[in-house]
Design a protein around this motif. Sequence first.
Motif, PDB file in Angstrom:
ATOM      1  N   GLY A  27      54.250 -36.674  -1.888  1.00 23.37           N
ATOM      2  CA  GLY A  27      55.210 -37.878  -1.984  1.00 23.37           C
ATOM      3  C   GLY A  27      55.257 -39.024  -1.646  1.00 23.37           C
ATOM      4  N   LYS A  28      54.006 -39.532  -1.460  1.00 23.48           N
ATOM      5  CA  LYS A  28      53.858 -40.957  -0.623  1.00 23.48           C
ATOM      6  C   LYS A  28      54.210 -41.960  -1.848  1.00 23.48           C
ATOM      7  N   SER A  29      53.510 -42.087  -3.154  1.00 23.51           N
ATOM      8  CA  SER A  29      53.601 -42.690  -4.264  1.00 23.51           C
ATOM      9  C   SER A  29      55.206 -42.872  -4.540  1.00 23.51           C
ATOM     10  N   THR A  30      55.777 -41.401  -4.711  1.00 26.00           N
ATOM     11  CA  THR A  30      57.181 -41.457  -5.196  1.00 26.00           C
ATOM     12  C   THR A  30      57.980 -42.289  -4.109  1.00 26.00           C
ATOM     13  N   LEU A  31      57.866 -42.086  -2.855  1.00 26.67           N
ATOM     14  CA  LEU A  31      58.863 -42.821  -1.726  1.00 26.67           C
ATOM     15  C   LEU A  31      58.473 -44.561  -1.804  1.00 26.67           C
ATOM     16  N   LEU A  32      57.033 -44.710  -2.158  1.00 26.03           N
ATOM     17  CA  LEU A  32      56.927 -46.165  -2.105  1.00 26.03           C
ATOM     18  C   LEU A  32      57.746 -46.584  -3.325  1.00 26.03           C
ATOM     19  N   LYS A  33      57.567 -45.947  -4.391  1.00 22.31           N
ATOM     20  CA  LYS A  33      58.407 -46.517  -5.648  1.00 22.31           C
ATOM     21  C   LYS A  33      59.798 -46.532  -5.454  1.00 22.31           C
ATOM     22  N   LYS A  34      60.475 -45.637  -4.488  1.00 18.31           N
ATOM     23  CA  LYS A  34      61.942 -45.671  -4.369  1.00 18.31           C
ATOM     24  C   LYS A  34      62.149 -46.922  -3.544  1.00 18.31           C
ATOM     25  N   VAL A  35      61.301 -47.214  -2.507  1.00 17.37           N
ATOM     26  CA  VAL A  35      61.536 -48.400  -1.799  1.00 17.37           C
ATOM     27  C   VAL A  35      61.543 -49.768  -2.645  1.00 17.37           C
ATOM     28  N   GLU A  36      60.390 -49.638  -3.295  1.00 17.72           N
ATOM     29  CA  GLU A  36      60.281 -50.977  -4.383  1.00 17.72           C
ATOM     30  C   GLU A  36      61.434 -50.951  -5.233  1.00 17.72           C
ATOM     31  N   ASP A 192      49.781 -48.640  -2.682  1.00 13.98           N
ATOM     32  CA  ASP A 192      49.540 -47.419  -2.950  1.00 13.98           C
ATOM     33  C   ASP A 192      48.092 -47.059  -3.008  1.00 13.98           C
ATOM     34  N   GLU A 193      47.374 -46.398  -1.928  1.00 13.61           N
ATOM     35  CA  GLU A 193      45.956 -46.115  -1.879  1.00 13.61           C
ATOM     36  C   GLU A 193      45.063 -47.167  -2.318  1.00 13.61           C
ATOM     37  N   PRO A 194      45.119 -48.082  -1.351  1.00 11.14           N
ATOM     38  CA  PRO A 194      43.977 -48.828  -1.399  1.00 11.14           C
ATOM     39  C   PRO A 194      42.690 -48.781  -1.165  1.00 11.14           C
ATOM     40  N   ASP A 195      42.530 -47.622  -0.617  1.00  9.54           N
ATOM     41  CA  ASP A 195      40.982 -47.156  -0.288  1.00  9.54           C
ATOM     42  C   ASP A 195      40.447 -46.403  -1.470  1.00  9.54           C
ATOM     43  N   VAL A 196      41.202 -46.464  -2.885  1.00  4.99           N
ATOM     44  CA  VAL A 196      40.296 -45.915  -3.960  1.00  4.99           C
ATOM     45  C   VAL A 196      39.251 -46.749  -4.235  1.00  4.99           C
ATOM     46  N   HIS A 197      38.185 -46.080  -4.390  1.00  2.00           N
ATOM     47  CA  HIS A 197      36.811 -46.356  -4.797  1.00  2.00           C
ATOM     48  C   HIS A 197      36.080 -47.436  -3.753  1.00  2.00           C
ATOM     49  N   LEU A 198      36.711 -47.217  -2.421  1.00  2.00           N
ATOM     50  CA  LEU A 198      36.389 -48.118  -1.298  1.00  2.00           C
ATOM     51  C   LEU A 198      35.593 -47.273  -0.349  1.00  2.00           C
ATOM     52  N   HIS A 199      34.358 -47.572  -0.119  1.00  2.00           N
ATOM     53  CA  HIS A 199      33.583 -46.910   1.095  1.00  2.00           C
ATOM     54  C   HIS A 199      34.330 -47.255   2.484  1.00  2.00           C
ATOM     55  N   PRO A 200      34.506 -46.351   3.336  1.00  2.00           N
ATOM     56  CA  PRO A 200      35.014 -46.742   4.534  1.00  2.00           C
ATOM     57  C   PRO A 200      34.861 -47.965   5.134  1.00  2.00           C
ATOM     58  N   ASP A 201      33.577 -48.290   5.183  1.00  2.00           N
ATOM     59  CA  ASP A 201      33.185 -49.623   5.829  1.00  2.00           C
ATOM     60  C   ASP A 201      34.063 -50.799   4.818  1.00  2.00           C
ATOM     61  N   LEU A 202      34.176 -50.524   3.807  1.00  2.00           N
ATOM     62  CA  LEU A 202      35.199 -51.626   2.724  1.00  2.00           C
ATOM     63  C   LEU A 202      36.448 -51.467   3.120  1.00  2.00           C
ATOM     64  N   GLN A 203      36.871 -50.296   3.485  1.00  2.00           N
ATOM     65  CA  GLN A 203      38.253 -50.020   3.759  1.00  2.00           C
ATOM     66  C   GLN A 203      38.650 -50.999   5.347  1.00  2.00           C
ATOM     67  N   VAL A 204      37.778 -50.994   5.971  1.00  2.00           N
ATOM     68  CA  VAL A 204      37.695 -51.577   7.559  1.00  2.00           C
ATOM     69  C   VAL A 204      37.810 -53.238   7.152  1.00  2.00           C
ATOM     70  N   LYS A 205      37.074 -53.652   6.271  1.00  2.00           N
ATOM     71  CA  LYS A 205      36.881 -54.978   5.884  1.00  2.00           C
ATOM     72  C   LYS A 205      38.337 -55.522   5.404  1.00  2.00           C
ATOM     73  N   PHE A 206      38.809 -54.729   4.385  1.00  2.00           N
ATOM     74  CA  PHE A 206      39.863 -54.894   3.718  1.00  2.00           C
ATOM     75  C   PHE A 206      41.198 -55.165   4.791  1.00  2.00           C
ATOM     76  N   ILE A 207      41.304 -53.977   5.755  1.00  2.00           N
ATOM     77  CA  ILE A 207      42.318 -54.003   6.593  1.00  2.00           C
ATOM     78  C   ILE A 207      42.107 -55.454   7.642  1.00  2.00           C
ATOM     79  N   SER A 208      40.960 -55.866   7.948  1.00  2.00           N
ATOM     80  CA  SER A 208      40.816 -57.038   8.580  1.00  2.00           C
ATOM     81  C   SER A 208      41.432 -58.233   7.772  1.00  2.00           C
ATOM     82  N   PHE A 209      41.140 -58.190   6.558  1.00  2.00           N
ATOM     83  CA  PHE A 209      41.717 -59.199   5.372  1.00  2.00           C
ATOM     84  C   PHE A 209      43.372 -59.147   5.726  1.00  2.00           C
TER      85      PHE A 209
END
Length: 478
Positions: A27-36, A192-209
């Motif tokens: 229910g993560k997506s559902t909850l985010l959409k309710k908040v939005e 919502d799931e920014p990790d989709v299609h991202l290798h864990p190393d790229l996820q770390v880069k995105f979080i630093s961003f």
Amino acid sequence: MDLIHQGQFNLTGLSKINVLLGKNGSGKSTLLKKVENRLTQQQVGEINYVTPERGGDLRYEAGVEQNVITGGNWTRDQKGRNQWGQFKNYSVAQYRRLETLSLREIETDQAIRANFAHTFNSTIDKINGLLTNIKIVRTPRGDFELFTVPGNQKLEARLISSGESELIALAIECLTFEKSCDPQRQNVLLLDEPDVHLHPDLQVKFISFLIDLVSTDKFSIIIATHSTAILGALLDYSDARFAILANASTDAAFRQIDQKYRAVLPIFGAHPLSNLFSQSPIMLVEGEDEERIFQQAIRSSNGQLKLYPCGVGGVGNLPDFETSVVEILKGVYDNATGYSLRDRDEGDEAIADIPPLVRFKTSCRASENLIVTDEVLETMGTTWANLEAEIEKWLVAPGGHVKHDIMTAFKASGYARKTFDLKEIRNILVGLTGSAKPWEIAVGQTISKIVRGQIPKDFNDNKLCNFLGTKLSNTLRP
């Protein structure tokens, strides 16, 4: 922002970057959409929900930009879907808006305007900082082109990897949002799931961003994900919070990443996919000795023993760590298992599981007792008979040792190899074997022999499996 409460949902303890963990269907997506939806209705500030499945490619399409300009709620409606096939085409249109917002910022902010080195290229540099093999370059037309790094060869958008296109599209979206925010209002970016299609190393880069982006104090972020790699990237960021969403819950209590999670999350973060994690589950152990034992057992098993040992700093910390691991296992993974191991000490050997966590106690007093099992002594090049003879000679040697009374008590116990407290004399015993191996290495190597079937599972007195216990031995080698 530390609270979002609207009756139909309740989020507490929020900070600058907030991670909502949960497995698919929780229910993560559902909850985010309710908040939005609710925050948009209240017009508190800029609220932006970013859909989890972001399709398309980084090409300009006039129809997409026209829909953005004239379509009213078109953009919000598209983002509200779980899949948007033209998201990256939309990102190219957003890039044009990003340039306009950046130039207006330079024009209106005196401090930025005074820095002549700050141009729109400064914003592009933030995007390119996420990339390794390619870069984007602005064009006079108001869009951008892609080039290789190194080589500076022009690329078509369809030729770059999905991870690279994801990073570019997400970066444009986040930068545009940041420059749209009024810092005097409540602005929330919902990813919502920014990790989709991202290798864990790229996820770390995105979080630093993202950490760099929220330092402007204009907005906060809520990230819905089942990737513990993202949470692992926030371990050292003081303004990060996380919550684990139970199935269909609308309540999420966000909290800081304390010492327990600092220890266990890098292990979970190594395997963001539940099927991979299930093949190499975490094993909580009391301390560094046990951690070294199982690290060696894993190395010596030639891939047959797959565990991630995690020392917790003492048996007193195990209950809290177990609770945390169970929470992650249930909240993030499907059908995953974890383990915990503690010494028997003077208590009962039996211990109940806390599903999905399987718990063990050694049948011997402590891990040091494994040194004097028949098989470990053989690994160190000796036998119990030889070691006993060396102990007898040591006891009558002149000079007297500070541990003489403990060794005498060991003898007086009838050499109770399984139950006597050997902690204070373990190094003496290893020295008397004549082996140069650290005892943890010898024990780990011997456990690996059981795992590999090089020695039998023997539960007779003073055998390694007898000391490890039936439950643990049968788990190590079914």
